[in-house]
Design a protein around this motif. Structure first.
Motif, PDB file in Angstrom:
ATOM      1  N   LYS A 190       1.726  10.383  -3.514  1.00 31.46           N
ATOM      2  CA  LYS A 190       0.902  10.833  -2.372  1.00 31.46           C
ATOM      3  C   LYS A 190       1.793  11.009  -1.147  1.00 31.46           C
ATOM      4  O   LYS A 190       1.523  11.825  -0.286  1.00 31.46           O
ATOM      5  CB  LYS A 190      -0.184   9.791  -2.036  1.00 31.46           C
ATOM      6  CG  LYS A 190      -1.120   9.488  -3.178  1.00 31.46           C
ATOM      7  CD  LYS A 190      -2.335  10.366  -3.125  1.00 31.46           C
ATOM      8  CE  LYS A 190      -3.176  10.157  -4.369  1.00 31.46           C
ATOM      9  NZ  LYS A 190      -4.222  11.144  -4.535  1.00 31.46           N
ATOM     10  N   LYS A 223       2.202   6.953  -6.676  1.00 36.39           N
ATOM     11  CA  LYS A 223       1.213   7.985  -7.029  1.00 36.39           C
ATOM     12  C   LYS A 223       1.602   9.366  -6.503  1.00 36.39           C
ATOM     13  O   LYS A 223       0.802  10.309  -6.584  1.00 36.39           O
ATOM     14  CB  LYS A 223      -0.148   7.600  -6.459  1.00 36.39           C
ATOM     15  CG  LYS A 223      -0.810   6.420  -7.150  1.00 36.39           C
ATOM     16  CD  LYS A 223      -2.153   6.169  -6.506  1.00 36.39           C
ATOM     17  CE  LYS A 223      -2.877   5.004  -7.117  1.00 36.39           C
ATOM     18  NZ  LYS A 223      -4.071   4.638  -6.334  1.00 36.39           N
ATOM     19  N   ASN A 263     -13.236  -0.329   6.410  1.00 39.62           N
ATOM     20  CA  ASN A 263     -12.362  -0.978   5.439  1.00 39.62           C
ATOM     21  C   ASN A 263     -12.499  -0.317   4.057  1.00 39.62           C
ATOM     22  O   ASN A 263     -13.617  -0.162   3.589  1.00 39.62           O
ATOM     23  CB  ASN A 263     -12.810  -2.457   5.347  1.00 39.62           C
ATOM     24  CG  ASN A 263     -11.886  -3.305   4.524  1.00 39.62           C
ATOM     25  OD1 ASN A 263     -10.745  -2.948   4.282  1.00 39.62           O
ATOM     26  ND2 ASN A 263     -12.387  -4.450   4.076  1.00 39.62           N
ATOM     27  N   GLN A 283       0.838  -1.212   0.000  1.00 40.29           N
ATOM     28  CA  GLN A 283       0.000   0.000   0.000  1.00 40.29           C
ATOM     29  C   GLN A 283       0.866   1.252   0.000  1.00 40.29           C
ATOM     30  O   GLN A 283       0.586   2.221  -0.717  1.00 40.29           O
ATOM     31  CB  GLN A 283      -0.913   0.035   1.232  1.00 40.29           C
ATOM     32  CG  GLN A 283      -2.015  -1.014   1.250  1.00 40.29           C
ATOM     33  CD  GLN A 283      -2.939  -0.895   0.060  1.00 40.29           C
ATOM     34  OE1 GLN A 283      -3.103   0.177  -0.520  1.00 40.29           O
ATOM     35  NE2 GLN A 283      -3.539  -2.004  -0.338  1.00 40.29           N
ATOM     36  N   HIS A 286     -14.119   1.625  16.078  1.00 42.19           N
ATOM     37  CA  HIS A 286     -14.443   0.849  14.882  1.00 42.19           C
ATOM     38  C   HIS A 286     -14.021   1.586  13.617  1.00 42.19           C
ATOM     39  O   HIS A 286     -14.622   2.592  13.234  1.00 42.19           O
ATOM     40  CB  HIS A 286     -15.960   0.555  14.863  1.00 42.19           C
ATOM     41  CG  HIS A 286     -16.380  -0.319  13.731  1.00 42.19           C
ATOM     42  ND1 HIS A 286     -17.598  -0.203  13.111  1.00 42.19           N
ATOM     43  CD2 HIS A 286     -15.740  -1.324  13.088  1.00 42.19           C
ATOM     44  CE1 HIS A 286     -17.690  -1.099  12.151  1.00 42.19           C
ATOM     45  NE2 HIS A 286     -16.568  -1.789  12.119  1.00 42.19           N
ATOM     46  N   SER A 290     -17.051  -5.014  15.025  1.00 43.31           N
ATOM     47  CA  SER A 290     -18.071  -4.365  14.203  1.00 43.31           C
ATOM     48  C   SER A 290     -19.463  -4.627  14.756  1.00 43.31           C
ATOM     49  O   SER A 290     -20.432  -4.078  14.267  1.00 43.31           O
ATOM     50  CB  SER A 290     -17.979  -4.853  12.765  1.00 43.31           C
ATOM     51  OG  SER A 290     -18.029  -6.259  12.728  1.00 43.31           O
TER      52      SER A 290
HETATM   53  N1  3HC Z   1      -6.014  -0.190   1.120  1.00 46.09           N
HETATM   54  C1  3HC Z   1      -5.511   1.052   1.022  1.00 46.09           C
HETATM   55  N2  3HC Z   1      -5.846   1.922   0.041  1.00 46.09           N
HETATM   56  C2  3HC Z   1      -6.716   1.498  -0.881  1.00 46.09           C
HETATM   57  C3  3HC Z   1      -7.267   0.204  -0.861  1.00 46.09           C
HETATM   58  C4  3HC Z   1      -6.877  -0.660   0.191  1.00 46.09           C
HETATM   59  N3  3HC Z   1      -7.372  -1.885   0.305  1.00 46.09           N
HETATM   60  N4  3HC Z   1      -8.104   0.083  -1.925  1.00 46.09           N
HETATM   61  C5  3HC Z   1      -8.076   1.249  -2.571  1.00 46.09           C
HETATM   62  N5  3HC Z   1      -7.250   2.110  -1.951  1.00 46.09           N
HETATM   63  C6  3HC Z   1      -6.976   3.499  -2.305  1.00 46.09           C
HETATM   64  C7  3HC Z   1      -6.300   3.627  -3.645  1.00 46.09           C
HETATM   65  O1  3HC Z   1      -4.886   3.518  -3.520  1.00 46.09           O
HETATM   66  C8  3HC Z   1      -6.726   5.018  -4.080  1.00 46.09           C
HETATM   67  O2  3HC Z   1      -5.925   5.979  -3.437  1.00 46.09           O
HETATM   68  P1  3HC Z   1      -5.677   7.440  -4.078  1.00 46.09           P
HETATM   69  O3  3HC Z   1      -7.014   8.095  -4.273  1.00 46.09           O
HETATM   70  O4  3HC Z   1      -4.830   8.111  -3.049  1.00 46.09           O
HETATM   71  O5  3HC Z   1      -4.979   7.193  -5.372  1.00 46.09           O
HETATM   72  C9  3HC Z   1      -8.141   5.158  -3.507  1.00 46.09           C
HETATM   73  O6  3HC Z   1      -8.225   4.179  -2.453  1.00 46.09           O
HETATM   74  C10 3HC Z   1      -9.192   4.863  -4.548  1.00 46.09           C
HETATM   75  O7  3HC Z   1      -8.942   3.557  -5.037  1.00 46.09           O
HETATM   76  P2  3HC Z   1      -9.152   3.087  -6.552  1.00 46.09           P
HETATM   77  O8  3HC Z   1      -8.992   4.267  -7.447  1.00 46.09           O
HETATM   78  O9  3HC Z   1      -8.320   1.885  -6.822  1.00 46.09           O
HETATM   79  O10 3HC Z   1     -10.611   2.517  -6.560  1.00 46.09           O
HETATM   80  P3  3HC Z   1     -11.966   3.201  -6.215  1.00 46.09           P
HETATM   81  O11 3HC Z   1     -12.005   4.626  -6.602  1.00 46.09           O
HETATM   82  O12 3HC Z   1     -12.946   2.255  -6.754  1.00 46.09           O
HETATM   83  O13 3HC Z   1     -12.021   3.183  -4.609  1.00 46.09           O
HETATM   84  C11 3HC Z   1     -12.636   2.198  -2.563  1.00 46.09           C
HETATM   85  C12 3HC Z   1     -11.909   2.004  -3.864  1.00 46.09           C
HETATM   86  C13 3HC Z   1     -11.936   3.284  -1.735  1.00 46.09           C
HETATM   87  C14 3HC Z   1     -12.584   0.882  -1.803  1.00 46.09           C
HETATM   88  C15 3HC Z   1     -14.094   2.658  -2.878  1.00 46.09           C
HETATM   89  O14 3HC Z   1     -14.682   1.795  -3.808  1.00 46.09           O
HETATM   90  C16 3HC Z   1     -14.972   2.741  -1.660  1.00 46.09           C
HETATM   91  O15 3HC Z   1     -14.941   3.701  -0.909  1.00 46.09           O
HETATM   92  N6  3HC Z   1     -15.813   1.713  -1.471  1.00 46.09           N
HETATM   93  C17 3HC Z   1     -16.723   1.630  -0.326  1.00 46.09           C
HETATM   94  C18 3HC Z   1     -15.960   1.149   0.871  1.00 46.09           C
HETATM   95  C19 3HC Z   1     -16.846   1.051   2.071  1.00 46.09           C
HETATM   96  O16 3HC Z   1     -18.040   1.316   2.051  1.00 46.09           O
HETATM   97  N7  3HC Z   1     -16.243   0.623   3.171  1.00 46.09           N
HETATM   98  C20 3HC Z   1     -16.975   0.393   4.409  1.00 46.09           C
HETATM   99  C21 3HC Z   1     -17.335  -1.042   4.467  1.00 46.09           C
HETATM  100  S1  3HC Z   1     -18.211  -1.394   5.933  1.00 46.09           S
HETATM  101  C22 3HC Z   1     -17.017  -1.638   7.058  1.00 46.09           C
HETATM  102  O17 3HC Z   1     -15.841  -1.521   6.827  1.00 46.09           O
HETATM  103  C23 3HC Z   1     -17.510  -2.033   8.391  1.00 46.09           C
HETATM  104  C24 3HC Z   1     -17.089  -3.443   8.706  1.00 46.09           C
HETATM  105  O18 3HC Z   1     -17.332  -3.640  10.071  1.00 46.09           O
HETATM  106  C25 3HC Z   1     -17.879  -4.491   7.928  1.00 46.09           C
END
Ligand code: 3HC
Length: 283
Positions: free
Chosen positions: A59, A57, A144, A50, A141, A120
């Protein structure tokens, strides 16, 4: 000067590794602890990946990456976290296993150490009751993926004192997160709203609506970054089912009944991204 010096994160899975990454990047001396050496190796490799992506990038700088990695040490011994200001538990969602761990930490650490759980869904009050100083136990909490998601839900158990709450709020903010205060009720705020929504999407799928139509509908219709089925695969269908079963049992209302199709998928071992198949198929 940071608010605290040393943090231990227990559990090197996706959530634990993410929390350790953010803690280390904040400048805390971070101990990542897991009883499985392989899990520790995978956790560290994930953090390295990561951070490398963030450098690519532009960042962060290569120097930032090095500093963050230098702040992380790993161990398999719970007894190594006796000198931590904060311990964040991110292990399996099992109330007995968590209570057992907190009872150990209660004995091993001084009363000033804050004991936080990233659970969670499990009652913080119940976890705290395993400790002789339950006032220092709190829910913290993270969402992800932890490095990306801005939220930390804070959950006070019945026993949590004001000083512990204020400290966790300040630490979360120092880690770059925004906090909300939830009540100690199954699913807190986010999962309480999110999981029934995903469950409803699975009922629609069961009724014959195409998965892509459900996800595109919700993405473009409500501006969510992922559709509910895509998000279910991301969270893990086993985790989702566990949470819905807990809601159904503890909140006692039929509206939380897990969709039979979700149960079938879990029975088939189709847990989502982590197994390569869920509502979608992954490489
Ligand atoms: N770890 C770290 N960074 C990550 C990552 C990961 N697993 N996956 C993606 N990223 C980063 C990327 O590096 C990118 O960073 P940047 O903007 O600085 O370049 C940024 O996130 C955006 O990633 P992508 O461009 O590859 O892809 P997306 O624009 O599709 O974003 C996402 C991916 C951030 C996961 C987005 O789809 C999202 O926000 N999804 C919803 C996530 C969500 O709702 N999470 C909550 C789940 S519920 C929970 O966690 C509770 C638990 O108890 C169940």
């Amino acid at each position: 000067m940071t608010l605290i010096k040393k943090v231990a994160v227990i559990g090197a899975g996706q959530m634990g590794a993410g929390i350790a990454q953010v803690a280390a990047a904040t400048g805390y001396n971070t101990l990542l602890l897991d009883n499985n050496e392989d899990a520790l190796k995978r956790g560290l490799a994930g953090i390295d990946k990561q951070l490398s992506r963030a450098v690519e990038k532009e960042k962060i700088t290569e120097e930032d990456k090095k500093k963050t990695l230098a702040n992380i040490t790993t161990t398999v011994q719970v007894s190594d976290c006796t000198d931590c200001d904060l311990i964040v538990e991110a292990i399996i969602e099992n109330v007995e296993i968590k209570a057992d761990l907190f009872a150990k930490l209660d004995v091993l650490t001084p009363p000033e150490t804050i004991l936080a759980s990233n659970t969670s869904s499990i009652s913080i009050t119940k976890i705290a009751s395993a400790c002789s100083n339950p006032n220092r136990v709190i829910g913290m909490h993270f969402m992800n993926p932890v490095p990306v998601m801005k939220l930390v839900e804070i959950i006070r158990g019945l026993q949590t004192d004001d000083a512990t709450y204020e400290k966790i709020k300040a630490i979360s903010e120092e880690m770059g997160k925004t906090t909300v205060l939830a009540i100690d009720s199954p699913g807190f705020i986010v999962n309480r709203v999110l999981c029934p929504m995903i469950n409803e999407a699975i009922f629609l799928l069961q009724q014959g609506v195409a998965p892509e139509d459900i996800d595109t509908g919700m993405k473009l219709g409500t501006n969510q970054p992922m559709g509910p089925l895509e998000l279910a695969d991301f969270v893990g269908l086993d985790t989702l089912l566990y949470i819905l079963q807990l809601f159904h049992r503890e909140l006692g209302e039929d509206k939380y009944r897990p969709c039979p199709l979700l149960i079938k998928y879990v029975e088939a071992g189709w847990y989502g991204r982590k197994t390569g198949k869920g509502f979608y198929t992954y490489e």
